[in-house]
Design an enzyme around this catalytic site. Structure first.
Site, PDB file in Angstrom:
ATOM      1  N   LYS A 199       0.850  -1.199   0.000  1.00  0.00           N
ATOM      2  CA  LYS A 199       0.000   0.000   0.000  1.00  0.00           C
ATOM      3  C   LYS A 199       0.883   1.245   0.000  1.00  0.00           C
ATOM      4  O   LYS A 199       1.502   1.593   1.004  1.00  0.00           O
ATOM      5  CB  LYS A 199      -0.934   0.062   1.212  1.00  0.00           C
ATOM      6  CG  LYS A 199      -2.030   1.122   0.967  1.00  0.00           C
ATOM      7  CD  LYS A 199      -2.637   1.712   2.211  1.00  0.00           C
ATOM      8  CE  LYS A 199      -1.871   2.867   2.792  1.00  0.00           C
ATOM      9  NZ  LYS A 199      -1.769   4.086   1.964  1.00  0.00           N
ATOM     10  N   GLU A 274       9.850   0.908  10.548  1.00  0.00           N
ATOM     11  CA  GLU A 274      10.892   1.905  10.315  1.00  0.00           C
ATOM     12  C   GLU A 274      10.218   3.253  10.545  1.00  0.00           C
ATOM     13  O   GLU A 274       9.400   3.672   9.738  1.00  0.00           O
ATOM     14  CB  GLU A 274      11.418   1.746   8.883  1.00  0.00           C
ATOM     15  CG  GLU A 274      12.836   2.215   8.738  1.00  0.00           C
ATOM     16  CD  GLU A 274      12.895   3.655   8.305  1.00  0.00           C
ATOM     17  OE1 GLU A 274      12.897   4.530   9.214  1.00  0.00           O
ATOM     18  OE2 GLU A 274      12.921   3.900   7.103  1.00  0.00           O
ATOM     19  N   CYS A 308      13.471  10.521   7.434  1.00  0.00           N
ATOM     20  CA  CYS A 308      13.348  10.050   8.819  1.00  0.00           C
ATOM     21  C   CYS A 308      14.682  10.232   9.547  1.00  0.00           C
ATOM     22  O   CYS A 308      14.703  10.380  10.756  1.00  0.00           O
ATOM     23  CB  CYS A 308      12.880   8.610   8.844  1.00  0.00           C
ATOM     24  SG  CYS A 308      13.730   7.590   7.656  1.00  0.00           S
ATOM     25  N   GLU A 405       9.702  15.297  15.915  1.00  0.00           N
ATOM     26  CA  GLU A 405      10.114  15.228  14.514  1.00  0.00           C
ATOM     27  C   GLU A 405       9.308  16.249  13.706  1.00  0.00           C
ATOM     28  O   GLU A 405       8.075  16.196  13.679  1.00  0.00           O
ATOM     29  CB  GLU A 405       9.868  13.814  13.976  1.00  0.00           C
ATOM     30  CG  GLU A 405      10.342  13.636  12.556  1.00  0.00           C
ATOM     31  CD  GLU A 405      10.175  12.197  12.061  1.00  0.00           C
ATOM     32  OE1 GLU A 405       9.132  11.594  12.338  1.00  0.00           O
ATOM     33  OE2 GLU A 405      11.100  11.703  11.385  1.00  0.00           O
TER      34      GLU A 405
END
Ligand code: NAP
Ligand code: MG
Length: 502
Positions: A199, A274, A308, A405
């Site tokens: 997906k 992850e 990331c 983040e």
């Protein structure tokens, strides 16, 4: 497709690809969503729709999982030789290379990244990953194991292990490197003989769909790779919870990673994650300052900070703090921000309106709490999701801009005293994905590398990726490692076989 100013520059094949609504791939066939619904994917530099895409949900996921199950249990994929499987994956890589320009343009249109970067990094890295994984198909081995068994004295055994594919795998990927994230996930799944339902992120489905076309052309059998486009809350959640999926591999936010984990508990499917990061990038005063400044700027501004592993907390030794902050700010000011299709562009727009709001929200919160923007600090222009490359100082460790983040081109620069002081500051985060160290003292660098809680440590470089090098996170940055030989463990089960031979 809406008429955009860049349309005239596009490759003919890309125009053709965009001229037709995009469908779901199930069992080797392109089909509409069962509901008949579609959604638009946008060009983030113009905010205009590019093409309508099928909006798959639970019903489509059920069909895709059924196809993947059939292909796993009965199809030729598992029974063909490892060498044949390797050749099919290698052929896919060759076809991708032949379509490099198409992939690069789709990636730039859908995600916003500069075309030069898509051409030089995203597509070649994805091709290389498939080639690296094609090589592994013939090297996935078990072991022979001498056993002693104290309660059967004198008996003789032959014992060995087999490494078998884990089965039907659900793979849910983000929008920041759409093709590359698909490659990181699909490469090892295909190499180990698993079958897949992929997906892609709702913001960037296009390159995965082209990849699906090429996988069929490469001879990867029907049902081995199924692609369900759609939204995370519906299609993604259905995949994570599906009782007939053996493993889910997820890349994205830590928040959604935790939801995937909860959903996976239903049938205890294997999980690899992850997730996010808030990576420290540490510059010592004995570094080559010019190189470190350029490296620190690239660590945060590459891919518009939507990495990331972005070096989003820049720690600089006290006595060079002003010099490095000034240098990184000068680099930020020089970055040419514009539409990704313009070959001169060095930084494109953020991927979506949602990300624009999120990143601007963080900048405002930092400034309100007393941080100062040496450069940048706001949206750029009024059309397209552009923001200014931003350097913040005068922060404190409690601020949201230091802890959370941001996933945009915003770095917080923070001074530190010495090698001891930096260990606790660098590790003061719930994340543990990556870290950077800049120094000419190689002993100091390796001593610090050993003390940092991070899955990757770059010394005198940053954002260096290779198919052979494992990548993944400590702490809340994830579970498991992608790439390298380590990733094969995520896609295989170990079977111990024990035979009495005397
Ligand atoms: P996200 O929501 O975590 O999305 C990642 C993937 O998960 C997408 O395919 C998404 O689908 C899907 N998803 C969303 N909700 C789901 C659910 N309940 N169950 C299963 N799958 C679900 O990330 P995002 O919203 O795109 O970005 C938000 C933040 O995530 C970023 O600001 C950044 O902090 C982080 N992020 C990290 C990475 C990384 O590489 N570690 C990459 C991208 C984003 P839809 O896109 O269709 O909703
Ligand atoms: Mg898009």
């Amino acid at each position: 497709m809406a008429t955009t100013s860049v349309q005239s520059q596009l490759n003919q094949q890309v125009l053709q690809f965009l001229s037709k609504p995009k469908k779901i791939l199930i069992d080797g066939k392109w089909v509409d969503a069962v509901s008949g619904k579609t959604f638009a994917t946008l060009d983030p530099s113009t905010e205009e729709p590019l093409v309508q895409v099928a909006e798959g949900d639970k019903q489509d996921v059920d069909l895709a999982v059924k196809a993947a199950r059939r292909a796993f249990e009965n199809g030729p994929w598992r029974t063909m030789t490892a060498s044949e499987r390797g050749r099919a994956i290698w052929k896919l890589a060759d076809l991708m290379e032949q379509h490099l320009e198409q992939f690069a343009e789709l990636e730039t249109l859908d995600n916003g990244k500069p075309i030069s970067v898509a051409r030089a990094a995203d597509v070649p890295l994805a091709v290389d990953l498939f080639r690296y994984m094609a090589g592994w198909t013939t090297k996935i081995e078990g072991a022979t194991i001498p056993i002693s068994v104290p309660y059967t004295p004198g008996a003789k055994y032959l014992s060995y292990t087999l490494r078998e594919p884990v089965g039907v795998v659900a793979q849910i990927i983000p929008w920041n490197f759409p093709l590359l994230m698909a490659a990181w996930k699909l490469g090892p799944a295909l190499a180990t003989g698993c079958t897949v339902v992929l997906k892609p992120a709702e913001q960037t489905p296009l390159s995965s769909l082209l990849l699906g076309e090429l996988a069929l052309e490469a001879g990867i059998p029907a049902g081995v790779l199924n692609i369900v486009t759609g939204f995370g809350e519906t299609a993604g959640a259905a995949l994570a919870a599906h009782p007939d999926v053996d493993k889910v591999a997820f890349t994205g936010s830590t928040e959604v990673g935790k939801l995937v984990l909860q959903a996976a508990a239903g049938n205890l499917k294997k999980v690899s994650l992850e997730l996010g990061g808030k990576s420290p990038n540490v510059v010592f005063s004995d570094a080559d300052i010019d190189t470190a400044v350029k490296g620190a700027a690239s660590a945060i501004f590459f891919n518009h900070g939507q990495c990331c592993c972005a070096g989003s907390r820049l720690y600089v030794e006290n006595n060079i703090f002003d010099q490095v902050v000034e240098g990184v700010s000068q680099q930020a000011k020089k970055i040419r921000v514009g539409a990704g299709m313009d070959p001169k562009t060095q930084m494109g727009p953020l991927v979506s309106h949602e990300q624009l709001q999120r990143v601007c929200g963080y900048m405002e919160s930092g400034l309100t709490e007393g941080a100062k923007a040496v450069t940048g600090g706001k949206r750029a222009g009024t059309k397209g999701y552009f923001v200014e490359p931003t350097v913040l100082v005068n922060t404190n460790p409690k601020m949201k801009v230091v802890q959370e983040e941001i996933f945009g081109p915003v770095v917080t620069a923070i001074p530190f005293k010495d090698a001891e002081d930096i260990v606790s500051s660098a590790n003061d985060t719930v994340y543990g994905l990556a870290a950077g160290i800049w120094t000419k003292d190689i002993s100091k660098a390796h001593q610090l590398a050993a003390q940092l809680k991070a899955g990757t440590v770059w010394i005198n470089c940053y954002n260096i990726f290779d198919a052979a090098l494992p990548f993944g996170g400590y702490k809340q940055s994830g579970w498991g490692r992608e790439m390298g030989k380590d990733v094969l463990e995520l896609y295989t089960e170990v079977k111990a076989v024990c035979t009495r031979i005397g």
